[in-house]
Motif scaffolding. Sequence first.
Motif, short mmCIF file in Angstrom:
data_model
loop_
_atom_site.label_atom_id
_atom_site.label_comp_id
_atom_site.label_asym_id
_atom_site.label_seq_id
_atom_site.Cartn_x
_atom_site.Cartn_y
_atom_site.Cartn_z
N ILE A 61 0.84 -1.20 0.00
CA ILE A 61 0.00 0.00 0.00
C ILE A 61 0.87 1.24 0.00
N ARG A 62 1.90 1.26 0.83
CA ARG A 62 2.81 2.40 0.87
C ARG A 62 3.50 2.59 -0.48
N ALA A 63 3.89 1.50 -1.10
CA ALA A 63 4.56 1.58 -2.41
C ALA A 63 3.64 2.18 -3.47
N LEU A 81 -2.08 8.19 -12.67
CA LEU A 81 -3.45 7.66 -12.61
C LEU A 81 -3.49 6.15 -12.79
N GLY A 82 -2.40 5.56 -13.23
CA GLY A 82 -2.31 4.11 -13.31
C GLY A 82 -2.36 3.44 -11.95
N LEU A 159 -7.93 2.28 -0.44
CA LEU A 159 -7.31 1.48 -1.49
C LEU A 159 -8.02 0.14 -1.53
N ARG A 160 -8.10 -0.44 -2.72
CA ARG A 160 -8.77 -1.72 -2.89
C ARG A 160 -7.80 -2.67 -3.58
N GLU A 166 -2.14 -6.49 -5.65
CA GLU A 166 -2.16 -5.26 -6.44
C GLU A 166 -3.22 -4.30 -5.88
N TRP A 167 -2.76 -3.28 -5.20
CA TRP A 167 -3.64 -2.32 -4.56
C TRP A 167 -3.80 -1.09 -5.45
N LYS A 168 -5.02 -0.55 -5.51
CA LYS A 168 -5.31 0.66 -6.30
C LYS A 168 -6.08 1.65 -5.42
#
Length: 180
Positions: A61-63, A81-82, A159-160, A166-168
Motif C-alpha cells: 500500500i505504501r509503495a 493515474l495508473g 485502497l482496494r 495489487e492495490w489501487k
Amino acid sequence: MLTNNLSIWVFMATACVVAGFALSQGTTKRVYFLSGIGAGFVVLALGIWSVFFLMTDEKRIRAVVESAAQAFEANDVEKGLGYFSQEARLISKEARSHMSSVELERVKISNFQVEEINRYKSPRAAIASFRCAVRGKCSNQYWGSGPFTTLIDFTSVELREEARGEWKITDRVVFKQASL
C-alpha cells in the motif's frame, strides 16, 4: 510494526546476547553465552529478512501511494493515474484538470499510516492516511501564475486490492489543507 522497524529486532537480538551472558556468569558455563550469541544472530537475521525482504500488505500500500506521488512529481499524469482504480473516475477527472495548469517540482509523502485493512471484505480494502507536501509552478487564469508550496493532509485514502497483491486507490479520498 515488526516488519517495518529494524531497531526492535536489534533490541531483541541484544536481549538474547545479554541473557546468554547473564546465564553464563551465574552458572560459569560458557555454552549459555555462545547460545545467546547464536540466538542473537538468528533473531537479527530474521529481523533483516522481515524488514527488507518480506512484502506485506502495508508495504504494498505504501509503495502504491509513493509511486503515484513520484509519477505526479515527474508530471506524468497518466502514469500517476495508473495507480488509481479504473472506477475512480471522479478523482481522475480532477487530477487531469489540476495537472493541466501546474508543473510539479517536488512531491513528498510523510507521516504515512495504514489505518486499517479490511480482510473480510471482497475485494479487500484498506484505509491509509498521510501528509503530502507539494511544490511547483502554477499557470492558471483563476489562481494566477507563479511558484506555490502547499501541505495537504490526506486523512482517509481508500485502497482496494483489485488483484492478488495489487492495490489501487479509489475515489474515496478525504483531504484538507494542512494547518502549520
